[in-house]
Enzyme design. Structure first.
Site, PDB file in Angstrom:
ATOM      1  N   GLU A 289       0.821  -1.197   0.000  1.00  0.00           N
ATOM      2  CA  GLU A 289       0.000   0.000   0.000  1.00  0.00           C
ATOM      3  C   GLU A 289       0.862   1.258   0.000  1.00  0.00           C
ATOM      4  O   GLU A 289       0.515   2.264  -0.588  1.00  0.00           O
ATOM      5  CB  GLU A 289      -0.883  -0.034   1.252  1.00  0.00           C
ATOM      6  CG  GLU A 289      -1.887   1.077   1.289  1.00  0.00           C
ATOM      7  CD  GLU A 289      -2.532   1.197   2.650  1.00  0.00           C
ATOM      8  OE1 GLU A 289      -2.306   0.347   3.508  1.00  0.00           O
ATOM      9  OE2 GLU A 289      -3.257   2.188   2.843  1.00  0.00           O
TER      10      GLU A 289
ATOM     11  N   GLY B  39       4.378   1.420  -0.740  1.00  0.00           N
ATOM     12  CA  GLY B  39       5.598   1.396  -1.554  1.00  0.00           C
ATOM     13  C   GLY B  39       5.893  -0.043  -1.933  1.00  0.00           C
ATOM     14  O   GLY B  39       5.085  -0.945  -1.706  1.00  0.00           O
TER      15      GLY B  39
ATOM     16  N   ASP C  28      -9.861  -8.757   8.909  1.00  0.00           N
ATOM     17  CA  ASP C  28      -9.685  -9.002   7.472  1.00  0.00           C
ATOM     18  C   ASP C  28      -9.018 -10.356   7.257  1.00  0.00           C
ATOM     19  O   ASP C  28      -8.107 -10.495   6.449  1.00  0.00           O
ATOM     20  CB  ASP C  28      -8.844  -7.880   6.859  1.00  0.00           C
ATOM     21  CG  ASP C  28      -8.977  -7.850   5.339  1.00  0.00           C
ATOM     22  OD1 ASP C  28      -9.855  -8.552   4.807  1.00  0.00           O
ATOM     23  OD2 ASP C  28      -8.200  -7.134   4.688  1.00  0.00           O
TER      24      ASP C  28
HETATM   25  P1  AMP Z   1       1.100  -6.290   1.735  1.00  0.00           P
HETATM   26  O1  AMP Z   1       1.439  -4.840   1.647  1.00  0.00           O
HETATM   27  O2  AMP Z   1       1.331  -6.871   3.082  1.00  0.00           O
HETATM   28  O3  AMP Z   1      -0.259  -6.607   1.178  1.00  0.00           O
HETATM   29  O4  AMP Z   1       2.170  -7.030   0.794  1.00  0.00           O
HETATM   30  C1  AMP Z   1       2.115  -6.981  -0.599  1.00  0.00           C
HETATM   31  C2  AMP Z   1       2.613  -8.281  -1.185  1.00  0.00           C
HETATM   32  O5  AMP Z   1       3.973  -8.489  -0.825  1.00  0.00           O
HETATM   33  C3  AMP Z   1       1.858  -9.499  -0.641  1.00  0.00           C
HETATM   34  O6  AMP Z   1       0.741  -9.803  -1.417  1.00  0.00           O
HETATM   35  C4  AMP Z   1       2.899 -10.615  -0.734  1.00  0.00           C
HETATM   36  O7  AMP Z   1       2.904 -11.177  -2.022  1.00  0.00           O
HETATM   37  C5  AMP Z   1       4.206  -9.868  -0.554  1.00  0.00           C
HETATM   38  N1  AMP Z   1       4.659 -10.013   0.846  1.00  0.00           N
HETATM   39  C6  AMP Z   1       4.318  -9.246   1.907  1.00  0.00           C
HETATM   40  N2  AMP Z   1       4.918  -9.688   3.015  1.00  0.00           N
HETATM   41  C7  AMP Z   1       5.660 -10.747   2.676  1.00  0.00           C
HETATM   42  C8  AMP Z   1       6.523 -11.650   3.391  1.00  0.00           C
HETATM   43  N3  AMP Z   1       6.723 -11.528   4.711  1.00  0.00           N
HETATM   44  N4  AMP Z   1       7.127 -12.634   2.707  1.00  0.00           N
HETATM   45  C9  AMP Z   1       6.926 -12.762   1.369  1.00  0.00           C
HETATM   46  N5  AMP Z   1       6.123 -11.964   0.632  1.00  0.00           N
HETATM   47  C10 AMP Z   1       5.493 -10.961   1.266  1.00  0.00           C
END
Ligand code: AMP
Length: 946
Positions: free
Chosen positions: A610, A612, A725
């Site tokens: 969200e 970056g 969520d």
């Molecule tokens: P988020 O901002 O948490 O929705 O993260 C965006 C995307 O980054 C997610 O849909 C995952 O594909 C990837 N992601 C976030 N956190 C992780 C993590 N700890 N390990 C691997 N991929 C991640």
């Protein structure tokens, strides 16, 4: 505070994308003959032609469609590749449709092959087929028929192939025709690079992209001239495979004396200065200072003005104060009090203090000398903040001059004349003075030796001392006297165990004032003897002290234990809402470790969050082995609110510590970009993972995943945290298939989740996953999380199917209200569907708690029988799992059979070796025992993972 925020687009430098190609070969750009090698001679032929814009071009054509077994080769000239590792080959060609050619059946082809050969230099004009590596067979998207010949423009095919990583200095491309009718209109060979850019006052050089599609090349920036790296925040950027600059980290700042203008640092103008690189702007010279050169970090003081060492360049230059005013005095025998008013001019400073200079003067002729150390000053001689001082212990009948000077922080720098107020005073009768520091040197049963210091201000030359003494408890005092010329005396013939009072005074020569004072010393010879020499007392004192220490230690220990118990006792930690912190930075640092940016290496972009990019990388903390991490970055140019919202997730995640909740490694808030560092979950989001592996897991594995999620949720709900969520997209999966709950942050449901939609009650809600009471009146509780958990179960058992398929949100709400519930997914054991239905009870009090859900799933894992019978549609009347108390092994006769049923036969020996030979013994083993015993640990893990 975490609240609503507008979803920003990730940081990208799209304007650079168009420019990111470096052309190595463009056959269209060549006007003269290409002179590539063609073999055999009757194969490919170089022909001049016109392109679709009627510009003259050089093309190669071949059309040996009548003869079988064609093998016509065409090889480009040597292409030097520079630093490139991934090379793009773009071919434009036309290809004749074989059907449109009569009599070519069996000989005519509609494809050709593309090859390359890597070499460090040109290898001559011979062509050896076996040295070429095939890139691809190229087919036309559109071939043309005879009638189309006039419409060549419409039938031009464009194909792009990528080769790499390449390691030699250059390469050849080769085209193999096996009997097609082709015109190779253009061959363009290029690679991508990130072009030199200035970002955050750092220059990043032209950088060739990495060898793989997803790799990022980390590039150090060089500060532009007159700029320097910000402390511990050296500038870096990452060059993506597409030739885009991504994730800027750190920055340069203009040095002292320079300020930023666009992408450069310019000197401060005359009359301006900038004292530190940390300051953003040049400032006008402060009062009483100037400079007449550019690029100054400070301004010089005007004549007569100074800057104290501790003065920052930003304060005005100042000067010493004028003299104190209205100095008055008061004499009391040998004590003089002075009082005055502050100076008219403080010199522009507020650190004015006062100092007094005392001189004793002879009467005639008047000569003055410093008063020396015997004179006392109250409160002090210098550094006086208040406008008065008392001077003590002056000599009687003496003449003194007192000067009172006002000083400030620049007085000592000034060479101008001192300004002070002065008075001359003659003292009166001297005050009586007395001996001091009387010490009992030696106390015996019948005598005492005393010593003392001579009076500080004797007011004359001392001739001898008189020691008077008497028995303290005698009613009528009988004095005895001894005299001494020195500062010690021994008094003999005392009575043992008797208290005496001693008085000591001094006598002077004639000029000594006749009144000298006595000093009383009260001693008891008995007490002294006993306290100093009686070993019994010493032992007693030591014993008492020891006892006291012991008592303290024991109490300390008990209190310490009590305290430790009190701290530990509550067992479950409680979640603290970061919103309750007035200062959100405090919340972050209370719950998250601040990491040094130099410990983090960003490797590749894995997603767009969200706020970056989300990157993967490594974290190497001192003294620890490096670990894979996911790094969420906050885009540059964020607002304060975005920063707070971004870090809010870390403040929440940092409070959790559970194997099924994603673990926060720490945050970087002191450098840029601001980052949240999380354990790396190799398999990404659960929904995508399941869709990718549709139908590939056993039911036990799926239930293992569900058990993990339920355990994570049990932990969160025990802490009082309501997720709001919970959905498969917000569960992350690591390389061991361990599922962990993620996506925390109060704004996320509203902003981040693409599933969230506005409802009539206001606010955005992911309708398909949310309990009716939460949709209707925003009643979010752990019970509404249980509802969402039921939906996650359904998503898992259906391998990532969309809940309620393509029904509209409104229809979903209506259907749920009318009692409709999702049916069992294909091959879903009835027991699991029953559990889903339990989670979707309308009355939230009726839904199982996460604790119970974990228990139910544990039982299922231990009784694979309950998971064994897949049915097409699960129906409601099934024996409730909540009531099951003992594992059901009835379908099996031996441990071996049971293990076989759950595809775990390989553990048969382990079970036998550990003494679990009968099903009863296995049934007796609780799941907790199973998890802690090494035998069952391996077993359980394999059960969940294999
Ligand atoms: P988020 O901002 O948490 O929705 O993260 C965006 C995307 O980054 C997610 O849909 C995952 O594909 C990837 N992601 C976030 N956190 C992780 C993590 N700890 N390990 C691997 N991929 C991640």
């Amino acid at each position: 505070m975490c609240g609503l925020s507008v979803k920003p687009s990730p940081v990208r430098f799209n304007h650079l994308l168009l420019l990111s190609l470096v052309i190595l070969l463009d056959s269209k750009a060549q006007q003269t003959e290409l002179e590539w090698i063609s073999y055999p001679p009757n194969g490919w032929e170089e022909i001049s032609g016109l392109d679709e814009n009627y510009t003259p071009i050089r093309t190669y054509q071949v059309c040996q469609v009548m003869e079988p077994n064609q093998n016509n080769w065409l090889r480009t000239n040597w292409i030097e590749k520079g630093n490139a590792q991934r090379i793009f080959v773009e071919l434009k060609f036309t290809l004749r449709d074989c059907n449109s050619l009569p009599g070519v059946v069996g000989t005519c082809k509609e494809t050709f092959n593309l090859y390359y050969q890597e070499t460090d230099s040109e290898v001559g004009r011979s062509l050896r087929e076996n040295q070429y590596v095939k890139i691809d067979t190229i087919a036309a998207d559109e071939s043309f028929t005879q009638g189309d010949l006039g419409e060549r423009k419409m039938k031009l095919n464009t194909e792009v192939r990528i080769i790499g990583p390449l390691s030699r200095r250059g390469f050849y491309l080769a085209f193999q025709d096996v009997g097609a009718c082709i015109a190779l209109v253009s061959v363009k060979v290029y690679y991508k690079k990130c072009w030199s850019i200035i970002e955050n006052l750092a220059t990043f050089p032209d950088t060739v992209t990495g060898s793989e599609f997803s790799s990022l090349v980390e590039v150090e920036g060089m500060c532009v001239s007159d700029a320097e790296e910000e402390a511990e925040n050296s500038p870096k950027m990452h060059c993506s495979a597409e030739g885009e600059w991504l994730v800027p980290i750190g920055k340069c700042i203009c040095k002292a004396g320079f300020h930023q203008k666009g992408d450069a640092c310019e000197p401060c103008g005359r009359g301006f200065y900038k004292s530190s690189s940390q300051d953003l702007q040049c400032s006008r010279c402060p009062a009483h200072s100037f400079n007449d050169r550019e690029g100054s970090w400070r301004c010089d003081c005007e004549d007569g003005y100074y800057r104290a060492l501790s003065d920052p360049p930003s304060v005005a230059c100042t000067r010493p104060p004028s003299a104190p005013q209205n100095l008055v005095y008061n004499i009391n025998q040998t004590t003089v009090s002075l009082e005055w008013s502050p100076p008219a001019d403080t010199g522009g400073r507020n650190d004015v203090t006062y100092r007094v200079i005392c001189r004793r003067c002879s009467w005639e002729p008047e000569e003055c000398v410093p008063c020396g150390p015997n004179v006392g000053y109250s409160p002090a001689q210098s550094g006086l903040v208040d406008t008065y001082v008392t001077i003590l212990d002056l000599l009687a009948h003496a003449n003194y001059t007192f000067e009172v000077e006002a000083v400030n922080g620049v007085s000592d720098l000034s060479r101008t004349q001192r300004l002070f107020a002065a008075v001359s005073i003659a003292t009166g009768q001297a005050a009586p003075s007395q001996v001091s520091e009387v010490i009992k040197e030696k106390v015996q049963q019948r005598s005492i030796q005393l010593s003392w210091q001579e009076p500080h201000q004797p007011n004359g030359v001392i001739t001898e001392y008189e020691i008077k003494y008497y028995e303290k408890d005698q009613k009528d005092r009988i004095y005895s006297t001894v005299r001494s010329k020195s500062t010690s005396a021994t008094v003999n013939n005392l009575k043992p165990s008797t208290a005496y009072v001693f008085q000591i005074r001094h006598f002077c020569l004639s000029e000594c004032p006749s009144v000298c004072v006595f000093v009383s010393v009260s001693i008891s010879s008995a007490a002294i003897v006993s306290s100093e020499q009686n070993p019994v007392i010493i032992i007693a004192v030591v014993a008492v002290a020891g006892t006291i220490i012991l008592v303290f230690m024991v109490f300390g220990f008990i209190i310490g234990r009590r305290y430790a118990l009190a701290v530990k006792f509550p067992g479950t930690k409680t979640y603290i809402d970061p919103e309750t912190y007035e200062d959100p930075n405090r919340a972050v640092h209370q719950f998250a470790k601040e990491l040094d940016a130099s410990c983090i290496k960003i490797e590749r972009v894995i997603g767009a969050g969200e706020f970056g990019e989300v990157c993967s990388g490594r974290l190497k903390l001192p003294g620890k082995r490096d670990v894979s991490v996911a790094i969420k970055t906050l885009k540059v140019g964020y607002t304060e609110k975005q920063r707070r919202d971004f870090l809010c997730e870390a403040s929440i995640m940092g409070q959790f510590d559970h194997p099924n909740v994603v673990h926060l490694e720490g945050v970087v808030t002191r450098g840029k970009p601001v980052m949240i560092v999380i354990e790396y979950m190799e398999n990404g989001s659960l929904d995508g993972f399941l869709r990718k592996h549709d139908g590939q897991f056993t039911v036990i594995q799926l239930v293992g995943m569900l058990r993990g999620i339920a355990a994570g949720m049990r932990y969160l709900s025990d802490m009082g945290y309501v997720h709001r969520d919970l959905a498969a997209r917000n569960i992350l999966v690591n390389s061991n298939l361990v599922c962990k709950v993620s996506d925390f942050g109060l704004s996320r449901v509203i902003d981040d989740d693409p599933e969230a939609v506005y409802t009539t009650t206001g606010g955005k809600i992911p309708v398909r996953w949310t309990a009716p009471e939460a949709i209707q009146y925003r009643k979010f509780t752990s019970a509404s999380d249980v509802w969402s958990y039921g939906i996650v179960m359904w998503e898992v058992m259906s391998y990532g199917e969309r809940p309620y398929w393509d029904m509209s949100n409104q229809d979903v709400i209506k259907a749920i209200e009318e009692g409709y519930r999702l049916p069992a997914p294909m091959d879903c054991p009835p027991g699991l569907h029953q559990l889903m239905l339990d989670c979707w009870q309308k009355d939230r009090a009726e839904r199982p708690k996460f604790d119970q859900i974990v228990g139910i799933l544990d039982k299922m894992i231990r009784n694979p029988n309950t998971l064994k019978t897949p049915v097409g549609t699960c129906t409601r009347p099934i024996s409730p799992l909540l009531d099951q108390s003992t594992p059901d092994f009835t379908a099996f006769c031996t441990v071996g059979e049971w293990l076989e049923a759950i595809k775990m036969e390989r553990y048969r020996d382990n079970f036998t070796a550990a003494g679990y030979s009968s099903l009863e013994s296995v049934a007796r083993m609780s799941i907790e025992q199973a998890c802690i015993s090494s035998l069952m640990y391996n077993f359980t893990v394999s059960l969940l993972l294999s």
